[in-house]
Design an enzyme around this catalytic site. Structure first.
Site, PDB file in Angstrom:
ATOM      1  N   TYR A 180       7.502   2.933  -7.504  1.00  0.00           N
ATOM      2  CA  TYR A 180       6.848   1.638  -7.673  1.00  0.00           C
ATOM      3  C   TYR A 180       6.349   1.436  -9.105  1.00  0.00           C
ATOM      4  O   TYR A 180       6.517   0.351  -9.673  1.00  0.00           O
ATOM      5  CB  TYR A 180       5.698   1.473  -6.687  1.00  0.00           C
ATOM      6  CG  TYR A 180       6.145   1.416  -5.253  1.00  0.00           C
ATOM      7  CD1 TYR A 180       7.103   0.489  -4.828  1.00  0.00           C
ATOM      8  CD2 TYR A 180       5.623   2.279  -4.307  1.00  0.00           C
ATOM      9  CE1 TYR A 180       7.513   0.431  -3.507  1.00  0.00           C
ATOM     10  CE2 TYR A 180       6.032   2.229  -2.984  1.00  0.00           C
ATOM     11  CZ  TYR A 180       6.967   1.307  -2.587  1.00  0.00           C
ATOM     12  OH  TYR A 180       7.377   1.244  -1.284  1.00  0.00           O
ATOM     13  N   GLU A 229       0.858  -1.176   0.000  1.00  0.00           N
ATOM     14  CA  GLU A 229       0.000   0.000   0.000  1.00  0.00           C
ATOM     15  C   GLU A 229       0.894   1.225   0.000  1.00  0.00           C
ATOM     16  O   GLU A 229       1.915   1.256   0.690  1.00  0.00           O
ATOM     17  CB  GLU A 229      -0.904   0.064   1.242  1.00  0.00           C
ATOM     18  CG  GLU A 229      -1.958  -1.006   1.317  1.00  0.00           C
ATOM     19  CD  GLU A 229      -1.502  -2.202   2.135  1.00  0.00           C
ATOM     20  OE1 GLU A 229      -0.440  -2.131   2.785  1.00  0.00           O
ATOM     21  OE2 GLU A 229      -2.200  -3.224   2.113  1.00  0.00           O
TER      22      GLU A 229
END
Length: 151
Positions: A105, A93
């Site tokens: 990411y 998350e």
């Protein structure tokens, strides 16, 4: 090997004003079954592997060490360790407001898999959503979303 005290200091510096993990909390995570630590006190990824899935619990980089490729290297090392431990996919998350982390990411091949509303609590009492990101670690890894968490 980097100790829990050094990692806690890095976490505190990286997340000043946010939720900071204590030395005891990090030591407990490091001692847990399936724990994987990649990196060092400048930048590290801490996560775990359960069955065939890895979870990144935190990625922290000291402010003075950012934009040097250390987080990217720690992330790649974590993924390699998770793959070696049998993980087919990895998830995490990330705060939707953390554009630098989201860019890291996404550049590393993670894809959106869901949204957790109000997941992060900030020092001022406000809340922000968590974007759930996933990445296959093997070519045969299934891609699934977190539709039960979306909405």
């Amino acid at each position: 090997m980097t100790g829990a005290a050094d990692l806690a200091a890095t976490h505190a510096a990286a997340f000043a004003g946010g939720e900071v993990w204590s030395e005891a909390a990090i030591a407990a995570l490091l001692a847990a079954p399936g724990a994987i630590l990649a990196g060092d006190a400048r930048a590290f990824v801490l996560g775990r592997v359960v069955a065939d899935e890895a979870e990144i619990l935190t990625l922290a980089t000291r402010p003075g060490c950012r934009r040097q490729g250390l987080a990217r290297a720690a992330l790649a090392a974590f993924e390699a360790g998770a793959r070696q431990a049998g993980a087919a996919t990895v998830f995490l998350e990330v705060d939707v407001e953390n554009t630098a982390a989201r860019a890291l990411y996404l550049a590393a091949g993670y894809a959106p898999g869901g949204l957790r509303r109000g997941y992060y609590r900030h020092a001022d009492g406000s809340r922000s959503d968590a974007l759930v990101l996933r990445k296959p670690l093997r070519h045969d890894a299934p891609q699934r979303g977190d539709s039960q968490d979306s909405g």
